[in-house]
Write a protein that holds these residues in place. Structure first.
Motif, PDB file in Angstrom:
ATOM      1  N   GLU A  54     -45.904  38.512 -15.768  1.00 55.77           N
ATOM      2  CA  GLU A  54     -45.316  39.784 -16.172  1.00 55.77           C
ATOM      3  C   GLU A  54     -43.866  39.555 -16.572  1.00 55.77           C
ATOM      4  O   GLU A  54     -43.058  39.047 -15.795  1.00 55.77           O
ATOM      5  CB  GLU A  54     -45.383  40.786 -15.007  1.00 55.77           C
ATOM      6  N   GLY A  55     -43.526  39.901 -17.804  1.00 58.95           N
ATOM      7  CA  GLY A  55     -42.161  39.694 -18.261  1.00 58.95           C
ATOM      8  C   GLY A  55     -41.891  38.226 -18.524  1.00 58.95           C
ATOM      9  O   GLY A  55     -42.641  37.338 -18.148  1.00 58.95           O
ATOM     10  N   GLY A  56     -40.807  37.947 -19.205  1.00 56.65           N
ATOM     11  CA  GLY A  56     -40.441  36.568 -19.460  1.00 56.65           C
ATOM     12  C   GLY A  56     -41.144  36.007 -20.682  1.00 56.65           C
ATOM     13  O   GLY A  56     -42.117  36.553 -21.189  1.00 56.65           O
ATOM     14  N   TYR A  57     -40.646  34.882 -21.137  1.00 57.40           N
ATOM     15  CA  TYR A  57     -41.167  34.220 -22.320  1.00 57.40           C
ATOM     16  C   TYR A  57     -42.254  33.241 -21.906  1.00 57.40           C
ATOM     17  O   TYR A  57     -42.049  32.413 -21.020  1.00 57.40           O
ATOM     18  CB  TYR A  57     -40.017  33.486 -23.014  1.00 57.40           C
ATOM     19  N   GLU A  58     -43.431  33.303 -22.527  1.00 60.86           N
ATOM     20  CA  GLU A  58     -44.584  32.508 -22.111  1.00 60.86           C
ATOM     21  C   GLU A  58     -45.286  31.889 -23.311  1.00 60.86           C
ATOM     22  O   GLU A  58     -45.204  32.390 -24.435  1.00 60.86           O
ATOM     23  CB  GLU A  58     -45.585  33.391 -21.353  1.00 60.86           C
ATOM     24  N   PRO A  59     -46.051  30.795 -23.093  1.00 56.52           N
ATOM     25  CA  PRO A  59     -46.864  30.214 -24.167  1.00 56.52           C
ATOM     26  C   PRO A  59     -47.978  31.165 -24.597  1.00 56.52           C
ATOM     27  O   PRO A  59     -48.391  32.050 -23.853  1.00 56.52           O
ATOM     28  CB  PRO A  59     -47.450  28.949 -23.525  1.00 56.52           C
ATOM     29  N   LEU A  60     -48.479  30.893 -25.804  1.00 58.52           N
ATOM     30  CA  LEU A  60     -49.650  31.613 -26.296  1.00 58.52           C
ATOM     31  C   LEU A  60     -50.939  30.901 -25.924  1.00 58.52           C
ATOM     32  O   LEU A  60     -51.940  31.535 -25.585  1.00 58.52           O
ATOM     33  CB  LEU A  60     -49.591  31.735 -27.828  1.00 58.52           C
ATOM     34  N   ASP A  67     -55.933  29.841 -29.336  1.00 55.40           N
ATOM     35  CA  ASP A  67     -57.191  29.175 -29.009  1.00 55.40           C
ATOM     36  C   ASP A  67     -57.352  27.922 -29.871  1.00 55.40           C
ATOM     37  O   ASP A  67     -58.259  27.843 -30.705  1.00 55.40           O
ATOM     38  CB  ASP A  67     -58.362  30.134 -29.231  1.00 55.40           C
ATOM     39  N   PRO A  68     -56.490  26.916 -29.712  1.00 62.69           N
ATOM     40  CA  PRO A  68     -56.598  25.693 -30.519  1.00 62.69           C
ATOM     41  C   PRO A  68     -57.878  24.921 -30.217  1.00 62.69           C
ATOM     42  O   PRO A  68     -58.405  24.976 -29.103  1.00 62.69           O
ATOM     43  CB  PRO A  68     -55.349  24.896 -30.116  1.00 62.69           C
ATOM     44  N   THR A  69     -58.376  24.184 -31.224  1.00 59.98           N
ATOM     45  CA  THR A  69     -59.637  23.457 -31.101  1.00 59.98           C
ATOM     46  C   THR A  69     -59.505  22.060 -31.701  1.00 59.98           C
ATOM     47  O   THR A  69     -58.961  21.899 -32.800  1.00 59.98           O
ATOM     48  CB  THR A  69     -60.766  24.211 -31.846  1.00 59.98           C
ATOM     49  N   PRO A  72     -44.823  31.843 -29.095  1.00 58.49           N
ATOM     50  CA  PRO A  72     -44.380  32.828 -30.083  1.00 58.49           C
ATOM     51  C   PRO A  72     -42.936  32.559 -30.493  1.00 58.49           C
ATOM     52  O   PRO A  72     -42.135  32.066 -29.707  1.00 58.49           O
ATOM     53  CB  PRO A  72     -44.499  34.160 -29.331  1.00 58.49           C
ATOM     54  N   ILE A  73     -42.628  32.850 -31.749  1.00 59.19           N
ATOM     55  CA  ILE A  73     -41.243  32.803 -32.197  1.00 59.19           C
ATOM     56  C   ILE A  73     -40.680  34.207 -32.030  1.00 59.19           C
ATOM     57  O   ILE A  73     -40.929  35.100 -32.836  1.00 59.19           O
ATOM     58  CB  ILE A  73     -41.136  32.335 -33.652  1.00 59.19           C
ATOM     59  N   GLU A  74     -39.980  34.398 -30.967  1.00 60.34           N
ATOM     60  CA  GLU A  74     -39.406  35.702 -30.656  1.00 60.34           C
ATOM     61  C   GLU A  74     -38.265  35.487 -29.681  1.00 60.34           C
ATOM     62  O   GLU A  74     -38.159  34.437 -29.042  1.00 60.34           O
ATOM     63  CB  GLU A  74     -40.449  36.615 -30.014  1.00 60.34           C
ATOM     64  N   GLU A  75     -37.414  36.467 -29.598  1.00 58.77           N
ATOM     65  CA  GLU A  75     -36.361  36.417 -28.602  1.00 58.77           C
ATOM     66  C   GLU A  75     -36.991  36.788 -27.279  1.00 58.77           C
ATOM     67  O   GLU A  75     -37.352  37.936 -27.042  1.00 58.77           O
ATOM     68  CB  GLU A  75     -35.218  37.360 -28.961  1.00 58.77           C
ATOM     69  N   GLY A  76     -37.179  35.781 -26.437  1.00 54.42           N
ATOM     70  CA  GLY A  76     -37.905  36.014 -25.197  1.00 54.42           C
ATOM     71  C   GLY A  76     -37.161  36.904 -24.235  1.00 54.42           C
ATOM     72  O   GLY A  76     -35.945  36.806 -24.075  1.00 54.42           O
TER      73      GLY A  76
END
Length: 482
Positions: free
Chosen positions: A37-43, A81-83, A411-415
């Protein structure tokens, strides 16, 4: 053309790599990333055994990853979902397995893997592939060099190779577009500045090469970063260079290890943005107990709009931790990165990945930061979809750790960054070096003295022996010769 960038090392949480699993192929199934919850995380995340360098193909949806004895291609069309598309492991030259493959480079439909990344016995060279169908790579040529290749760069049909030996450290250029691979040109630091010949090879080591718009950017460790005009690859010409130390200062250092491990110097990787006006130089370094600055290396930003007159504009300091020595395993020094659209996407080994706004290079601003030091050590950071996503590869190749290779997407975003604990404070990974890899050891005997300590900037995944005997670390130091 998509430009290369490099991420830091590491992988999946605290799992030691067994001898048998190391030689196995990467799983084709991605594993979920637990989002908080909250914070910058991987996709997303996918395991890739032996992962080191990762590069993005021109389509922005396919990624190639160097994996110790070969490479893996990955479908990133859905970043969450990389493959795995294909695995080419146990690549051979002249009937012998090419080991210590830490670098892969792609341009158009051509891919090149090279090795070994470090000095030592065994076959040395590179192999080219047609990857017009990334799910079915086809070998289209190979070349035996006789010297190890730590890094290389493919631009159109020209391959720019860091060709280090004990005697010299030139840039060598090959044409790989025809039926036969041919040597085109050479540029040597020692031809221009012969005095560097008196230093240890690792003080002047050509660690990496980056090429854009007819200019090569050569990270020559303590000699500095050199800008060389390669618009005529048969006659490369010196343009300028930046350096944090001098030849005279290097000659005064008694122990070459202090020079190789510690600041100032340590030009490890250099790249420019899409305009060619902003250059970043990463300095991979550790605390050595010597004079200031005695700390991990950061990233320096230069205005190279006039390539003949580079101007330093700003710097990004490294995250700090309790044990900043090379042997501690808690590496937070800079590794590989990419500049794109006023942003710097960077990797910092176990200190994670970051995004900085460098539109004003005199005042870089951190926008996002993610790390999981118990599980990851990032080798490189690369843009997937501009403005949307980037990737980072995590590797096993960090001393005194038990990590698993993997690819992560972000994601490219301001975390909305969770406030991470200060890396200055004792943490489970900063204060405890008990997370030792029991399989560590020397993959081969050193060519000269058989030393078994890691060489800064040259640590890597050792060779996977034929028959899947296992993944070992290359951990060597010494006056080696090719």
């Amino acid at each position: 053309m998509e430009r290369r960038a490099f991420l830091a090392t590491s992988g999946a949480a605290g799992l030691a790599l067994s001898l048998s699993s190391a030689g196995a192929g990467a799983s084709s199934r991605s594993s979920p990333v637990v989002r908080q919850e909250g914070g910058y995380e991987p996709l997303g995340r996918i395991p890739v055994s032996g992962a080191a360098e990762a590069v993005v193909a021109d389509d922005g949806e396919t990624v190639a990853v160097a994996v110790a004895t070969g490479f893996v291609t990955v479908d990133m069309s859905d970043p969450a979902d990389p493959t795995i598309l294909a695995e080419e492991r146990d690549i051979e030259l002249q009937g012998e397995t090419l080991s210590q493959i830490l670098d892969v480079t792609v341009d158009g439909d051509r891919l090149v893997v090279a090795g070994p990344a470090n000095p030592g016995p065994g076959i040395k060279g590179f192999r080219c592939y047609d990857v017009s169908d990334p799910a079915d790579p086809v070998s289209v040529g190979a070349y035996e060099t006789g010297y190890h290749i730590h890094n290389c760069y493919l631009e159109d049909e020209l391959l720019f190779v860091a060709a280090n030996t004990q005697r010299e450290n030139p840039l060598v250029i090959y044409d790989v577009g025809g039926d036969e691979i041919t040597h085109v040109g050479t540029w040597s630091l020692l031809d221009r500045e012969p005095g560097w010949r008196d230093t240890n090879m690792f003080a002047r080591y050509l660690h990496d090469v980056y090429v854009q718009d007819g200019m090569a950017y050569l990270a020559h460790w303590n000699a500095g970063t050199y800008l060389v005009d390669v618009s005529d690859p048969t006659e490369p010409e010196y343009v300028s260079h930046v350096a944090e130390t001098t030849l005279a200062e290097q000659r005064e250092i008694d122990d070459w290890r202090d020079a190789a491990y510690g600041l100032p110097g340590n030009d490890h990787y250099a790249a420019v943005d899409e305009t060619g006006d902003l250059m970043a130089v990463g300095r991979e370094a550790w605390a050595t107990g010597g004079p200031a600055p005695d700390r991990p290396g950061g990233i320096d930003l230069y205005d190279v709009s006039d390539p003949a007159e580079p101007v330093h504009r700003g710097s990004i300091d490294p995250p700090r931790t309790t044990d900043e020595s090379q042997s501690g395993g808690t590496w937070t020094t800079s590794h590989n990165f990419e500049l794109r659209d006023g942003r710097l996407y960077s990797s910092w080994y176990r200190a994670g990945v970051k995004i900085h706004d460098v539109s004003d290079p005199a005042d870089p601003e951190q926008l996002a930061w993610w790390r999981d030091p118990a599980e990851t050590g990032f080798w490189t950071a690369r843009v997937l979809e501009p403005g949307e996503t980037f990737l980072a590869s995590s590797t096993e190749a960090i001393s005194n750790t038990s990590l698993e290779g993997a690819l992560y997407t972000f994601p490219i975003e301001e975390g909305e960054q969770a406030d991470p604990p200060s890396l200055q404070e004792p943490t489970s990974w900063g204060a405890d070096s008990s997370e030792t890899n029991e399989t560590s050891g020397s993959a081969n005997e050193s060519e000269a003295d058989g030393g078994d300590d890691s060489i800064p900037g040259f640590t890597g995944l050792g060779g996977l022996a034929v028959g899947g005997i296992g993944l070992e670390w290359l951990r060597r130091r010494g006056n080696v010769q090719d």
